[in-house]
Design a protein around this motif. Structure first.
Motif, PDB file in Angstrom:
ATOM      1  N   THR A 130       0.915  -1.254  -0.150  1.00  0.00           N
ATOM      2  CA  THR A 130      -0.069   0.021   0.001  1.00  0.00           C
ATOM      3  C   THR A 130       0.870   1.168  -0.082  1.00  0.00           C
ATOM      4  O   THR A 130       1.821   1.392   0.653  1.00  0.00           O
ATOM      5  CB  THR A 130      -0.895   0.188   1.077  1.00  0.00           C
ATOM      6  OG1 THR A 130      -0.068  -0.051   2.464  1.00  0.00           O
ATOM      7  CG2 THR A 130      -2.007  -1.162   1.198  1.00  0.00           C
ATOM      8  N   ALA A 131       0.364   2.154  -0.946  1.00  0.00           N
ATOM      9  CA  ALA A 131       1.066   3.579  -0.768  1.00  0.00           C
ATOM     10  C   ALA A 131       1.252   4.223   0.405  1.00  0.00           C
ATOM     11  O   ALA A 131       0.007   4.558   0.884  1.00  0.00           O
ATOM     12  CB  ALA A 131       0.863   4.055  -2.056  1.00  0.00           C
ATOM     13  N   ALA A 132       2.275   4.762   1.155  1.00  0.00           N
ATOM     14  CA  ALA A 132       2.116   5.700   2.202  1.00  0.00           C
ATOM     15  C   ALA A 132       1.412   6.908   1.759  1.00  0.00           C
ATOM     16  O   ALA A 132       1.602   7.544   0.690  1.00  0.00           O
ATOM     17  CB  ALA A 132       3.575   6.043   2.862  1.00  0.00           C
ATOM     18  N   LYS A 133       0.455   7.225   2.740  1.00  0.00           N
ATOM     19  CA  LYS A 133      -0.145   8.559   2.634  1.00  0.00           C
ATOM     20  C   LYS A 133       0.399   9.488   3.607  1.00  0.00           C
ATOM     21  O   LYS A 133       0.748   9.104   4.672  1.00  0.00           O
ATOM     22  CB  LYS A 133      -1.626   8.552   2.785  1.00  0.00           C
ATOM     23  CG  LYS A 133      -2.154   7.838   1.387  1.00  0.00           C
ATOM     24  CD  LYS A 133      -3.680   7.844   1.333  1.00  0.00           C
ATOM     25  CE  LYS A 133      -4.300   7.266  -0.027  1.00  0.00           C
ATOM     26  NZ  LYS A 133      -5.762   7.429   0.127  1.00  0.00           N
ATOM     27  N   GLY A 134       0.610  10.915   3.434  1.00  0.00           N
ATOM     28  CA  GLY A 134       0.920  11.824   4.400  1.00  0.00           C
ATOM     29  C   GLY A 134       1.774  12.901   3.670  1.00  0.00           C
ATOM     30  O   GLY A 134       2.064  12.749   2.482  1.00  0.00           O
ATOM     31  N   PRO A 135       2.125  13.891   4.543  1.00  0.00           N
ATOM     32  CA  PRO A 135       2.868  14.930   4.024  1.00  0.00           C
ATOM     33  C   PRO A 135       4.158  14.501   3.436  1.00  0.00           C
ATOM     34  O   PRO A 135       4.809  13.532   3.568  1.00  0.00           O
ATOM     35  CB  PRO A 135       3.075  15.843   5.092  1.00  0.00           C
ATOM     36  CG  PRO A 135       2.284  15.353   6.349  1.00  0.00           C
ATOM     37  CD  PRO A 135       1.856  13.878   6.043  1.00  0.00           C
ATOM     38  N   ALA A 136       4.643  15.205   2.015  1.00  0.00           N
ATOM     39  CA  ALA A 136       5.927  14.883   1.601  1.00  0.00           C
ATOM     40  C   ALA A 136       7.080  14.842   2.713  1.00  0.00           C
ATOM     41  O   ALA A 136       6.913  15.933   3.616  1.00  0.00           O
ATOM     42  CB  ALA A 136       6.111  16.101   0.489  1.00  0.00           C
ATOM     43  N   GLY A 137       7.962  14.003   2.644  1.00  0.00           N
ATOM     44  CA  GLY A 137       9.062  13.837   3.854  1.00  0.00           C
ATOM     45  C   GLY A 137       8.742  13.238   4.847  1.00  0.00           C
ATOM     46  O   GLY A 137       9.523  13.008   5.655  1.00  0.00           O
ATOM     47  N   GLU A 138       7.555  12.907   5.120  1.00  0.00           N
ATOM     48  CA  GLU A 138       7.204  12.104   6.458  1.00  0.00           C
ATOM     49  C   GLU A 138       7.730  10.721   6.552  1.00  0.00           C
ATOM     50  O   GLU A 138       8.365  10.345   7.399  1.00  0.00           O
ATOM     51  CB  GLU A 138       5.445  12.008   6.568  1.00  0.00           C
ATOM     52  CG  GLU A 138       5.140  11.638   7.998  1.00  0.00           C
ATOM     53  CD  GLU A 138       3.593  11.522   8.275  1.00  0.00           C
ATOM     54  OE1 GLU A 138       3.463  11.264   9.400  1.00  0.00           O
ATOM     55  OE2 GLU A 138       2.889  12.108   7.305  1.00  0.00           O
ATOM     56  N   LEU A 139       7.539  10.128   5.274  1.00  0.00           N
ATOM     57  CA  LEU A 139       8.415   8.509   5.398  1.00  0.00           C
ATOM     58  C   LEU A 139       9.743   8.909   5.483  1.00  0.00           C
ATOM     59  O   LEU A 139      10.075   8.039   6.396  1.00  0.00           O
ATOM     60  CB  LEU A 139       7.662   7.974   3.903  1.00  0.00           C
ATOM     61  CG  LEU A 139       8.167   6.527   3.608  1.00  0.00           C
ATOM     62  CD1 LEU A 139       7.962   5.857   4.952  1.00  0.00           C
ATOM     63  CD2 LEU A 139       7.909   6.024   2.500  1.00  0.00           C
ATOM     64  N   LEU A 140      10.241   9.692   4.734  1.00  0.00           N
ATOM     65  CA  LEU A 140      11.886   9.874   4.869  1.00  0.00           C
ATOM     66  C   LEU A 140      12.102  10.181   6.433  1.00  0.00           C
ATOM     67  O   LEU A 140      13.291   9.646   7.032  1.00  0.00           O
ATOM     68  CB  LEU A 140      12.130  11.058   3.806  1.00  0.00           C
ATOM     69  CG  LEU A 140      13.754  11.522   4.076  1.00  0.00           C
ATOM     70  CD1 LEU A 140      14.753  10.091   3.882  1.00  0.00           C
ATOM     71  CD2 LEU A 140      13.964  12.509   3.406  1.00  0.00           C
ATOM     72  N   HIS A 141      11.575  11.175   7.002  1.00  0.00           N
ATOM     73  CA  HIS A 141      11.728  11.373   8.490  1.00  0.00           C
ATOM     74  C   HIS A 141      11.449  10.214   9.192  1.00  0.00           C
ATOM     75  O   HIS A 141      12.393   9.976  10.172  1.00  0.00           O
ATOM     76  CB  HIS A 141      10.681  12.689   8.803  1.00  0.00           C
ATOM     77  CG  HIS A 141      10.858  12.849  10.290  1.00  0.00           C
ATOM     78  ND1 HIS A 141      11.720  13.536  11.034  1.00  0.00           N
ATOM     79  CD2 HIS A 141       9.985  12.541  11.412  1.00  0.00           C
ATOM     80  CE1 HIS A 141      11.735  13.615  12.234  1.00  0.00           C
ATOM     81  NE2 HIS A 141      10.390  13.106  12.385  1.00  0.00           N
ATOM     82  N   GLU A 142      10.356   9.499   9.277  1.00  0.00           N
ATOM     83  CA  GLU A 142       9.943   8.315   9.920  1.00  0.00           C
ATOM     84  C   GLU A 142      11.178   6.985   9.931  1.00  0.00           C
ATOM     85  O   GLU A 142      11.501   6.585  10.892  1.00  0.00           O
ATOM     86  CB  GLU A 142       8.722   7.767   9.807  1.00  0.00           C
ATOM     87  CG  GLU A 142       7.705   8.742  10.086  1.00  0.00           C
ATOM     88  CD  GLU A 142       7.329   8.770  11.782  1.00  0.00           C
ATOM     89  OE1 GLU A 142       7.866   7.739  12.317  1.00  0.00           O
ATOM     90  OE2 GLU A 142       7.051   9.821  12.328  1.00  0.00           O
ATOM     91  N   ALA A 143      11.458   6.890   8.570  1.00  0.00           N
ATOM     92  CA  ALA A 143      12.684   5.991   8.199  1.00  0.00           C
ATOM     93  C   ALA A 143      14.052   6.256   8.806  1.00  0.00           C
ATOM     94  O   ALA A 143      14.678   5.220   9.351  1.00  0.00           O
ATOM     95  CB  ALA A 143      12.898   5.915   6.756  1.00  0.00           C
ATOM     96  N   ARG A 144      14.107   7.529   8.721  1.00  0.00           N
ATOM     97  CA  ARG A 144      15.566   7.902   9.506  1.00  0.00           C
ATOM     98  C   ARG A 144      15.576   7.719  10.888  1.00  0.00           C
ATOM     99  O   ARG A 144      16.678   7.392  11.565  1.00  0.00           O
ATOM    100  CB  ARG A 144      15.870   9.350   9.044  1.00  0.00           C
ATOM    101  CG  ARG A 144      16.386   9.453   7.695  1.00  0.00           C
ATOM    102  CD  ARG A 144      16.653  11.042   7.219  1.00  0.00           C
ATOM    103  NE  ARG A 144      17.364  11.091   6.001  1.00  0.00           N
ATOM    104  CZ  ARG A 144      17.732  12.112   5.368  1.00  0.00           C
ATOM    105  NH1 ARG A 144      17.308  13.368   5.793  1.00  0.00           N
ATOM    106  NH2 ARG A 144      18.221  12.391   4.027  1.00  0.00           N
ATOM    107  N   GLN A 145      14.402   8.197  11.494  1.00  0.00           N
ATOM    108  CA  GLN A 145      14.358   7.904  13.130  1.00  0.00           C
ATOM    109  C   GLN A 145      14.395   6.572  13.176  1.00  0.00           C
ATOM    110  O   GLN A 145      15.013   6.201  14.326  1.00  0.00           O
ATOM    111  CB  GLN A 145      13.078   8.469  13.568  1.00  0.00           C
ATOM    112  CG  GLN A 145      13.079  10.136  13.655  1.00  0.00           C
ATOM    113  CD  GLN A 145      11.753  10.603  14.673  1.00  0.00           C
ATOM    114  OE1 GLN A 145      10.487  10.108  14.174  1.00  0.00           O
ATOM    115  NE2 GLN A 145      12.165  11.351  15.622  1.00  0.00           N
TER     116      GLN A 145
END
Length: 191
Positions: free
Chosen positions: A55-70
Motif C-alpha cells: 500500500t502506498a504511504a499517505k501523508g505529507p511529503a518527507g514524512e516517510l523519509l523522516h520516520e525511516a531516518r528516525q
C-alpha cells in the motif's frame, strides 16, 4: 565501507534486512553519506529489500523519509548498545512496532495451501516501516546476536550478520573492505 565516487547505494550485503536498513548510511570521504534523500528513496529501498507492504504511504511529503531516518537511528543505537553490552532503551522501537499495527492473516495460495502472512492495513509511514521494525526486534532478541558484527575496516561503519560456516566473517564485503585491507597489508609488507 568508505564510498568512492563510483560506488552508490543502497547495498544489500549484511545478510539481514534490519542491518541492511541501518547500512543506508555509510562513510564517504570521512563524512556520513545517506542514500535516502526523499520518500521515494525509502519506498525504493523497501521494494528492493522485499519489505514493501503493498500500500502506498499517505501523508505529507518527507514524512516517510523522516520516520525511516528516525527508525534507522533507533535500530543503529540499539544494535551498537547491545554489541557493547550496554543497557537497551527499547522504547523507540516498541513505539514503532505499536504504530505499525501489523496483523497476521491466513491466506490461501494459488495451490490451495494455507500460509500465515503479516498485513499492515494502514497507509501511514509507520505501517510502511512495520516490517523493518519487526525484523529489528527479532534481530535484537535473536539467540545468535554474537554473529552481528561491524566491519573491521577502520573507515567502514557498516554492520553485517555473519552466516559463514566458521563464523569468522570480518568485512562488510570482501570485494570492498576486505580487498582494501589486503592491499594495504601487502603494501605495508613491501616497505
Amino acid at each position: 565501507m568508505s564510498l568512492s565516487p563510483t560506488t552508490t547505494g543502497p547495498w544489500f550485503l549484511a545478510d539481514h534486512p534490519a542491518l541492511d536498513f541501518i547500512n543506508t548510511v555509510a562513510q564517504a570521504g570521512g563524512a556520513p553519506h545517506d542514500v535516502w534523500q526523499s520518500d521515494e528513496d525509502v519506498r525504493r529501498w523497501l521494494a528492493q529489500a522485499g519489505l514493501a507492504t503493498g500500500t502506498a504511504a499517505k501523508g505529507p511529503a518527507g514524512e516517510l523519509l523522516h520516520e525511516a531516518r528516525q527508525l534507522r537511528s533507533s535500530i543503529r543505537a540499539l544494535v551498537a548498545q547491545k554489541k557493547a553490552g550496554g543497557a537497551l532503551d527499547v522504547t523507540p522501537l516498541n513505539r514503532a512496532l505499536a504504530a505499525a499495527g501489523g496483523v497476521n492473516q491466513l491466506v490461501a495460495g494459488e495451490d490451495g495451501a494455507l500460509r500465515i502472512t503479516r498485513a499492515y492495513p494502514g497507509q501511514a509511514p509507520a505501517q510502511q516501516l512495520g516490517p523493518v521494525a519487526e525484523l529489528a526486534a527479532s534481530l535484537l532478541a535473536d539467540a545468535h546476536f554474537e554473529r552481528v558484527r561491524e566491519c573491521e575496516h577502520p573507515e567502514c561503519t557498516l554492520w553485517f550478520y555473519d552466516k559463514t560456516k566458521a563464523h569468522r566473517r570480518r568485512w562488510c564485503s570482501m570485494a570492498l573492505c576486505g580487498n582494501r585491507a589486503k592491499v594495504a597489508r601487502f603494501r605495508q609488507q613491501q616497505k
